[in-house]
Design a protein around this motif. Structure first.
Motif: not given
Ligand code: ZN
Length: 496
Positions: A261, A294, A265, A291
């Motif tokens: 995740h 990610s 990013h 987001e």
């Molecule tokens: Zn995040």
């Protein structure tokens, strides 16, 4: 010197100060000794004030006024003037005394929130939250808006998005997701996730995270991986995008997916061309688009069948107990769907439901149709309606998130939008990269990374999210993609 050169110099000054503040903030969370806290807060506060003063200076206002009339600017320069100009107008619209009073109310609310969550005592937090909501409503008035005061606040996180647009996305999404979740629970066969349990050495987990970050081509020469209590990604500047992670020892999955995740990013931020830094465009298009990057790496890659076909032997190198299991069993085990009380622990299907109820509450607070005093009841009712479970106490309910105490009203939708943007990009990615699954199965992430670099990363904040998603996929954000994605994936896993 030309106005444009002066303008770039001014942005460079802001960037250097921001860079120093980011590095100090990263250090505060990772390595700073506990006793350094009060002094560090002063230093970061000083730097932030210096950046803020530059962001509203008459000098910058003058450059922007000239450049807004300049027809000879490049596309990127125009995007820069639009974005920096928007921030300038918004920052100038708010009186400094108000900013200061709001900050004081936020720090008091945060302290009250920590104590209230610990004591499971919403009533002690209520007056603080009432104050924060009042400040947020006044802030919306300073910023100004066309339709709804919430739009003015949303702009900080999701430029161009509106309350009306969100409602139009959420209603159909809710109509599809709530019955689908019930169907999974009543008619589906849940995967066995007991095979993921055990006790895992944190050093081995750390090595596994590094291995997973290597797989996605996170550039360790332009970053670092450090331990932290609440993982985040810090962009210090060009060539320095750092990841943090934590290592619970009862399963290898949270730290692995956490690395993927934050790695998603970080790939975004490592993919900004240096030119964007000089124009104030080195940032995500929005929190939601950030987001999406990610979630793409965590879910569309890390929770995919193809990934586990590649990754099972890698996992077994670090933890030999996984040498005998099948990739399919691991794939299923990481995709259990279960209504849970806590947003940050939610799976792909239930996650957006947690966000919807937060959005409905905060929009209601800002428009004045919901009172803070009614929050616990509203919260519990929505949990029951959407997820079929009711929190046993407010600590696991309305008090679980830090956001409102920090004055972040309008932030939550970004999490949901990230899932929706990612799901909408996926069919286009599959069309452009027909061998995507086979590539991942072989452990080759280069084609996907190349696609993300070309279509998302290299633009930074040049385009606002509505424009970006339309450029990439040919149409505006449509939640139907997400619904199709979860229904296909989870009907298969649950044998519906
Ligand atoms: Zn995040």
């Amino acid at each position: 010197m030309t106005t444009l050169a002066n303008y770039r110099d001014h942005l460079a000054e802001m960037r250097k100060l921001n860079s120093a503040a980011s590095l100090l903030g990263w250090d505060q969370q990772t390595h700073m000794p506990p006793k350094a806290g009060p002094h560090r807060a002063q230093v970061i506060g000083k730097l932030s004030r210096m950046v803020f003063e530059l962001s509203i200076s008459d000098e910058l206002g003058g450059f922007l006024a000239d450049l807004r009339k300049d027809d000879g600017l490049s596309q990127l320069e125009k995007a820069s003037v639009r974005k920096v100009g928007k921030d300038y107008d918004r920052n100038c619209a708010v009186p400094p005394e108000f900013v200061e009073q709001f900050q004081i109310a936020q720090s008091e609310a945060q302290a009250a929130w920590i104590a209230a969550r610990k004591a499971n005592d919403f009533a002690s937090f209520q007056p603080h939250l009432e104050k924060v909501v009042e400040f947020a409503r006044r802030l919306a008035e300073y910023y100004g808006y066309k339709d709804h005061p919430y739009d003015a606040l949303l702009e900080d996180y999701e430029p161009g998005m509106t309350c009306k647009q969100l409602r139009a996305i959420i209603e159909p999404l809710k109509r599809d997701l709530v019955p689908f979740l019930r169907k999974l629970a009543t008619d589906g066969t849940p995967p066995d996730r007991s095979l993921l349990g055990g006790s895992f050495d944190p050093d081995a987990l750390r090595r596994l995270s590094r291995r997973a970050l290597g797989f996605i081509h996170y550039d360790f020469e332009a970053g670092a991986l450090d331990d932290v209590a609440h993982p985040f990604t810090a962009t210090i500047g060009p060539g320095d995008v750092r990841i943090t992670n934590r290592y619970p020892t009862d399963s290898p999955i949270p730290s692995l997916l956490g690395a993927l995740h934050e790695g998603g990013h970080a790939l975004y931020n490592q993919g900004f061309p240096e030119e964007l830094y000089t124009l104030g465009l080195a940032g995500g298009s929005s929190n939601g688009i950030h987001e999406s990057q990610s979630r793409m790496i965590e879910n569309q890659v890390g929770r995919s069948r193809a990934f586990w076909q590649f990754f099972q032997p890698v996992l077994a190198e670090h933890f030999p107990q996984f040498a005998t299991g099948s990739p399919e069993a691991l794939y299923r085990a990481v995709n259990v769907v279960e209504p849970s009380l806590i947003r940050v622990e939610a799976d792909e299907v239930t996650y957006n439901l947690h966000i919807m109820l937060r959005f409905e509450i905060e929009a209601g607070l800002i428009e004045g149709s919901i009172a803070v005093a009614d929050l616990p009841e509203r919260w519990n009712q929505a949990m029951k309606d959407y997820l079929g479970i009711v929190p046993p106490n407010d600590a696991q309910g309305v008090l679980q998130d830090v956001h409102w105490s920090m004055g972040y009203v309008g932030y939550f939708p970004s999490y949901m939008l990230g899932n929706l943007y990612a799901a909408q990009m996926l069919p286009k990615i599959r069309k452009d990269l027909p061998t995507l699954d086979a590539d991942i199965r072989r452990g080759d992430m280069r084609p996907l990374l190349g696609w993300l670099r070309e279509n998302v990363h290299r633009h930074g904040a040049t385009y606002e999210p509505n424009e970006l998603i339309e450029r990439i996929t040919g149409h505006p954000l449509d939640p139907a993609h997400f619904v199709r994605y979860v229904k296909e994936k989870y009907s298969d896993i649950y044998g519906l």
